[in-house]
Design an enzyme around this catalytic site. Structure first.
Site, PDB file in Angstrom:
ATOM      1  N   ASP A  11      -0.795  -2.949   0.888  1.00 40.73           N
ATOM      2  CA  ASP A  11      -0.869  -3.047  -0.576  1.00 40.73           C
ATOM      3  C   ASP A  11       0.431  -3.529  -1.213  1.00 40.73           C
ATOM      4  OD1 ASP A  11      -3.452  -2.052  -0.374  1.00 40.73           O
ATOM      5  OD2 ASP A  11      -2.753   0.017  -0.477  1.00 40.73           O
ATOM      6  N   LYS A  14       0.006  -8.816  -1.087  1.00 44.69           N
ATOM      7  CA  LYS A  14      -0.222 -10.007  -0.257  1.00 44.69           C
ATOM      8  C   LYS A  14      -1.193 -10.975  -0.933  1.00 44.69           C
ATOM      9  CE  LYS A  14      -1.463  -7.147   2.986  1.00 44.69           C
ATOM     10  NZ  LYS A  14      -1.025  -5.841   2.439  1.00 44.69           N
ATOM     11  N   GLY A  38      -7.804  -4.678   0.903  1.00 46.00           N
ATOM     12  CA  GLY A  38      -8.213  -4.972  -0.469  1.00 46.00           C
ATOM     13  C   GLY A  38      -7.080  -5.777  -1.077  1.00 46.00           C
ATOM     14  N   HIS A  39      -7.279  -7.088  -1.227  1.00 44.80           N
ATOM     15  CA  HIS A  39      -6.224  -7.974  -1.719  1.00 44.80           C
ATOM     16  C   HIS A  39      -6.562  -8.430  -3.132  1.00 44.80           C
ATOM     17  CE1 HIS A  39      -4.939  -9.051   2.681  1.00 44.80           C
ATOM     18  NE2 HIS A  39      -4.890  -7.759   2.422  1.00 44.80           N
ATOM     19  N   GLN A 215      -3.134  -5.189   5.802  1.00 45.39           N
ATOM     20  CA  GLN A 215      -2.383  -3.947   6.017  1.00 45.39           C
ATOM     21  C   GLN A 215      -0.878  -4.239   5.967  1.00 45.39           C
ATOM     22  OE1 GLN A 215      -5.310  -4.404   8.508  1.00 45.39           O
ATOM     23  NE2 GLN A 215      -6.242  -3.744   6.617  1.00 45.39           N
TER      24      GLN A 215
HETATM   25  P1  GDP Z   1      -2.427  -6.317  -1.071  1.00 42.44           P
HETATM   26  O1  GDP Z   1      -3.401  -5.461  -0.346  1.00 42.44           O
HETATM   27  O2  GDP Z   1      -1.128  -6.444  -0.354  1.00 42.44           O
HETATM   28  O3  GDP Z   1      -2.982  -7.663  -1.453  1.00 42.44           O
HETATM   29  O4  GDP Z   1      -2.092  -5.546  -2.427  1.00 42.44           O
HETATM   30  P2  GDP Z   1      -3.175  -4.815  -3.401  1.00 42.44           P
HETATM   31  O5  GDP Z   1      -3.941  -5.855  -4.111  1.00 42.44           O
HETATM   32  O6  GDP Z   1      -3.929  -3.771  -2.659  1.00 42.44           O
HETATM   33  O7  GDP Z   1      -2.195  -4.022  -4.360  1.00 42.44           O
HETATM   34  C1  GDP Z   1      -1.243  -4.676  -5.143  1.00 42.44           C
HETATM   35  C2  GDP Z   1      -1.508  -4.326  -6.611  1.00 42.44           C
HETATM   36  O8  GDP Z   1      -0.373  -4.637  -7.385  1.00 42.44           O
HETATM   37  C3  GDP Z   1      -2.653  -5.119  -7.229  1.00 42.44           C
HETATM   38  O9  GDP Z   1      -3.272  -4.322  -8.196  1.00 42.44           O
HETATM   39  C4  GDP Z   1      -1.935  -6.296  -7.874  1.00 42.44           C
HETATM   40  O10 GDP Z   1      -2.651  -6.852  -8.959  1.00 42.44           O
HETATM   41  C5  GDP Z   1      -0.678  -5.630  -8.354  1.00 42.44           C
HETATM   42  N1  GDP Z   1       0.513  -6.479  -8.404  1.00 42.44           N
HETATM   43  C6  GDP Z   1       0.893  -7.464  -7.547  1.00 42.44           C
HETATM   44  N2  GDP Z   1       2.121  -7.916  -7.873  1.00 42.44           N
HETATM   45  C7  GDP Z   1       2.539  -7.200  -8.942  1.00 42.44           C
HETATM   46  C8  GDP Z   1       3.743  -7.186  -9.708  1.00 42.44           C
HETATM   47  O11 GDP Z   1       4.707  -7.902  -9.457  1.00 42.44           O
HETATM   48  N3  GDP Z   1       3.795  -6.291 -10.732  1.00 42.44           N
HETATM   49  C9  GDP Z   1       2.777  -5.451 -11.032  1.00 42.44           C
HETATM   50  N4  GDP Z   1       2.922  -4.602 -12.039  1.00 42.44           N
HETATM   51  N5  GDP Z   1       1.633  -5.434 -10.313  1.00 42.44           N
HETATM   52  C10 GDP Z   1       1.520  -6.285  -9.281  1.00 42.44           C
HETATM   53  P1  IMO Z   2      -4.302  -4.039   2.615  1.00 36.49           P
HETATM   54  O1  IMO Z   2      -4.613  -5.274   3.424  1.00 36.49           O
HETATM   55  C1  IMO Z   2      -3.170   0.158   2.674  1.00 36.49           C
HETATM   56  C2  IMO Z   2      -4.638   2.556   6.056  1.00 36.49           C
HETATM   57  C3  IMO Z   2      -5.639   3.653   5.738  1.00 36.49           C
HETATM   58  C4  IMO Z   2      -5.293   4.627   6.830  1.00 36.49           C
HETATM   59  C5  IMO Z   2      -4.982   3.731   8.016  1.00 36.49           C
HETATM   60  C6  IMO Z   2      -6.146   3.516   8.963  1.00 36.49           C
HETATM   61  O2  IMO Z   2      -5.041  -3.978   1.330  1.00 36.49           O
HETATM   62  O3  IMO Z   2      -2.840  -3.858   2.486  1.00 36.49           O
HETATM   63  P2  IMO Z   2      -8.395   2.108   8.853  1.00 36.49           P
HETATM   64  O4  IMO Z   2      -9.541   2.134   7.881  1.00 36.49           O
HETATM   65  O5  IMO Z   2      -7.707   0.789   8.951  1.00 36.49           O
HETATM   66  O6  IMO Z   2      -8.774   2.634  10.192  1.00 36.49           O
HETATM   67  O7  IMO Z   2      -7.315   3.146   8.240  1.00 36.49           O
HETATM   68  O8  IMO Z   2      -4.601   2.489   7.463  1.00 36.49           O
HETATM   69  N1  IMO Z   2      -5.032   1.217   5.562  1.00 36.49           N
HETATM   70  C7  IMO Z   2      -4.473   0.602   4.516  1.00 36.49           C
HETATM   71  N2  IMO Z   2      -3.547   1.044   3.624  1.00 36.49           N
HETATM   72  N3  IMO Z   2      -3.638  -1.099   2.600  1.00 36.49           N
HETATM   73  C8  IMO Z   2      -4.541  -1.567   3.486  1.00 36.49           C
HETATM   74  O9  IMO Z   2      -4.928  -2.857   3.507  1.00 36.49           O
HETATM   75  C9  IMO Z   2      -5.034  -0.686   4.481  1.00 36.49           C
HETATM   76  N4  IMO Z   2      -5.927  -0.801   5.482  1.00 36.49           N
HETATM   77  C10 IMO Z   2      -5.903   0.356   6.143  1.00 36.49           C
HETATM   78  O10 IMO Z   2      -5.437   4.173   4.458  1.00 36.49           O
HETATM   79  O11 IMO Z   2      -4.100   5.324   6.505  1.00 36.49           O
HETATM   80 MG    MG Z   3      -4.569  -3.746  -0.651  1.00 35.74          MG
END
Ligand code: GDP
Ligand code: IMO
Ligand code: MG
Length: 415
Positions: A11, A14, A38-39, A215
Site C-alpha cells: 500500500d 504503487k 488493491g492499487h 504487496q
Molecule cells: P498500492 O497498493 O501500493 O497501490 O497503494 P494503495 O492504493 O493500497 O494505497 C495508497 C493510498 O494512498 C491510496 O488511497 C492512494 O489514493 C493514496 N495516495 C497515493 N499517493 C498519495 C499521496 O501522495 N498523498 C496522499 N494523501 N494519498 C496518496
Molecule cells: P498491495 O499490492 C498490504 C498482507 C495481508 C497479510 C499478508 C498475507 O495493495 O500493496 P495474503 O492474503 O497475501 O495471504 O495476506 O499480506 N497483504 C497486503 N498488505 N497491501 C497488499 O497489497 C497486501 N497483500 C497482502 O494483510 O498481512
Molecule cells: Mg494496496
C-alpha cells in the site's frame, strides 16, 4: 525492463506511480500476487481500485499483461474488467493474460479461511482471497493454470482438484461454484498467451516494459517477516520469474515508500504507534485497506527496514509517497537503529523481530507545518521537508526522484 515495487508492507502507492510512469512505457506487466492487491488510481476526480489488472490500463496507448507469477480469481478479474469497461476503456484489446498464471478456485478461499481459523491468535491476517492455498497448490504441483481452461478435459481436472480440497475442509462446507464457472467461460474470451515468448519478443523489438509489483518487500515469502508474509516473492527478483524475463534485462528499479509506515495484518512492526499519533496518521492518510477495508496499523518511517529493502532490490530510484500526510505534524520521527533487550544497538532487520523485543531508536525532525499539496517542484518544498528527503538519501545511498504530495496523477513532483 524497469521494475516498480513497494519497499514496505504494501500500500505504498504503487498504483498511482505506475499510472504516472505509464506514458513512458509501451507495456505494463504484473508479475506476482493476485487479488490480495488493491492499487488505487485517482484522476479527473475519479478513483479506481485495481486488484489484478495492471495499473497501466487507464492510459490509451499502453499494453498490459498479467504474468505467470500472478494468481487469478476469475470472478474478481472479470468483475474488474467489466467495471473498467463501464468507464469507457477498451480493456480487451489492451490486456493479455498468461497461460501459466494459476487459478484461484472457490475452495482456495475456504482453505485460506480454515488455515487462519486453525492458527487462532497466531493468524497471519490474510486478505482471505485464497492466495496462500493457491500458491501452495502451485508448488505442490496440483494447481490449475489459465491455459488449462482451453483443454477439453478442463472440467474433469477442475472437479478432481475441487474434491481433493473438499476432503480437507469441514464436511459441512458448501461450495456454489456457478459464478466461478461462468467467469471461467468469460476468461476464455480474453487474449491468453505464452507470456514468456511474448514479453521476450517485445524486449527484442525494443519495446519498453514496466513491471508492477504487488504487496511490499517486507511481505516477501523469503525475506519478509515470515510467517507474517504473503506467499510470493515480492522483491525485484520476482519480476524475472513472474514474467519469464532474465535478470540481465532488468534496468531501473523504482522503490516506493511512504513518508511514514503502515501495515495491515499481523506481524512485527517496530515503529508502530499505538497512540494518538498513530490514529492521526491513519485519519490524515485515510489508512484503510483498499481490498479489505481493514484499518491499517501506522507508525514512523523505519530507515533500518528501508535500507534492507533498498539493498535486497538494488533500488536505483526512490519514490516517496504521501508526504502531504505529515504536513501538520510539529515533530516527525525516523527510526535509525533498533535497540535489543540487552541494550545492544543493531542496524539490520533481525531474523525474529518480535522475539528479539527490539525497540526503535529515533532521530527527530522539525515538521514543516505547511500545506504542500500544490507544490510541483523540489525547490518549492519547505526546507524542513527537503532536509527530511536529503537525510533519507544519505541513509539509503539512493536519490529520491519522485515526491508524491497527493493521491491525484498531477500531485507529483518529478526531480
Ligand atoms: P498500492 O497498493 O501500493 O497501490 O497503494 P494503495 O492504493 O493500497 O494505497 C495508497 C493510498 O494512498 C491510496 O488511497 C492512494 O489514493 C493514496 N495516495 C497515493 N499517493 C498519495 C499521496 O501522495 N498523498 C496522499 N494523501 N494519498 C496518496
Ligand atoms: P498491495 O499490492 C498490504 C498482507 C495481508 C497479510 C499478508 C498475507 O495493495 O500493496 P495474503 O492474503 O497475501 O495471504 O495476506 O499480506 N497483504 C497486503 N498488505 N497491501 C497488499 O497489497 C497486501 N497483500 C497482502 O494483510 O498481512
Ligand atoms: Mg494496496
Amino acid at each position: 525492463m524497469d521494475v516498480v515495487l513497494g519497499l514496505q508492507w504494501g500500500d505504498e502507492g504503487k498504483g498511482k506511480i505506475v499510472d504516472v510512469l505509464t506514458p513512458k512505457y509501451d507495456v505494463v506487466a504484473r508479475f506476482q500476487g493476485g487479488p490480495n492487491a488493491g492499487h488505487s488510481i485517482c484522476f479527473q476526480d475519479k478513483g479506481f481500485v485495481l486488484h489484478t489488472v495492471p495499473s497501466g490500463i487507464f492510459r490509451d496507448d499502453s499494453l498490459n499483461i498479467i504474468g505467470n507469477g500472478v494468481v487469478i480469481d476469475p470472478i474478481i478479474l472479470m468483475d474488474e474488467i467489466h467495471a473498467i469497461e463501464q468507464m469507457g476503456v477498451d480493456v480487451r484489446s489492451h490486456l493479455l493474460v498468461s497461460k501459466r498464471a494459476h487459478l484461484i478456485l472457490p475452495t482456495h478461499r475456504l482453505l485460506d479461511a480454515a488455515s487462519e481459523k486453525a492458527k487462532g491468535q497466531n493468524k497471519v491476517g490474510t486478505t482471505g482471497k485464497g492466495i496462500g492455498p493457491t500458491y501452495t497448490d502451485k508448488i505442490a504441483r496440483n494447481g490449475l493454470r489459465v491455459g488449462d481452461i482451453l483443454r477439453v478435459d478442463f472440467l474433469a481436472r477442475y472437479h478432481a482438484l475441487l474434491s481433493a480440497h473438499l476432503s480437507l475442509l469441514d464436511p459441512d462446507s458448501e461450495v456454489d461454484d456457478s459464478a466461478w464457472l461462468s467467469a471461467v467461460e468469460q476468461l476464455r474470451q480474453l487474449q491468453i498467451v505464452d507470456n514468456e515468448v511474448v514479453v521476450n519478443g517485445w524486449l527484442q523489438s525494443g519495446k519498453t516494459i514496466l513491471a508492477e509489483g504487488a504487496q511490499g518487500s517486507l511481505l516477501d515469502v523469503d525475506f519478509g517477516s515470515y510467517p507474517f508474509v504473503t506467499s510470493s516473492n515480492t522483491l525485484c527478483a520476482g519480476a524475472c520469474t513472474g514474467l519469464g524475463v532474465a535478470p540481465a534485462h532488468v534496468g531501473n528499479v523504482y522503490g516506493i515508500f511512504k513518508a511514514y509506515c503502515t501495515r495491515v495484518g499481523s506481524g512485527p512492526f517496530p515503529t508502530e504507534l499505538l497512540d494518538d499519533t498513530g490514529d492521526r496518521l491513519r485519519q490524515l492518510g485515510h489508512e484503510y485497506g483498499a481490498t479489505t477495508g481493514r484499518p491499517r496499523r501506522c507508525g514512523w518511517l523505519d530507515i533500518v527496514a528501508l535500507r534492507y529493502t533498498v539493498m535486497m532490490n538494488a533500488v536505483t530510484h526512490l519514490i516517496m509517497m504521501k508526504s502531504d500526510v505529515l504536513d501538520s505534524f510539529d515533530t516527525i520521527k525516523v527510526c535509525v537503529a533498533y535497540k535489543t533487550k540487552e541494550g545492544k544497538l543493531i542496524d539490520y532487520f533481525p531474523f525474529d523481530a518480535d522475539e528479539e523485543g527490539i525497540e526503535p531508536v529515533y532521530k527527530e525532525f522539525k515538521g514543516w507545518q505547511t500545506d504542500i499539496t500544490s507544490c510541483r517542484s523540489f525547490d518549492e518544498l519547505p526546507a524542513e521537508l527537503r532536509d527530511y528527503i536529503i537525510f533519507i538519501e544519505q541513509q539509503t545511498g539512493v536519490k529520491v526522484c519522485i515526491i508524491s504530495v497527493g493521491p491525484n496523477r498531477d500531485e507529483t513532483i518529478i526531480r
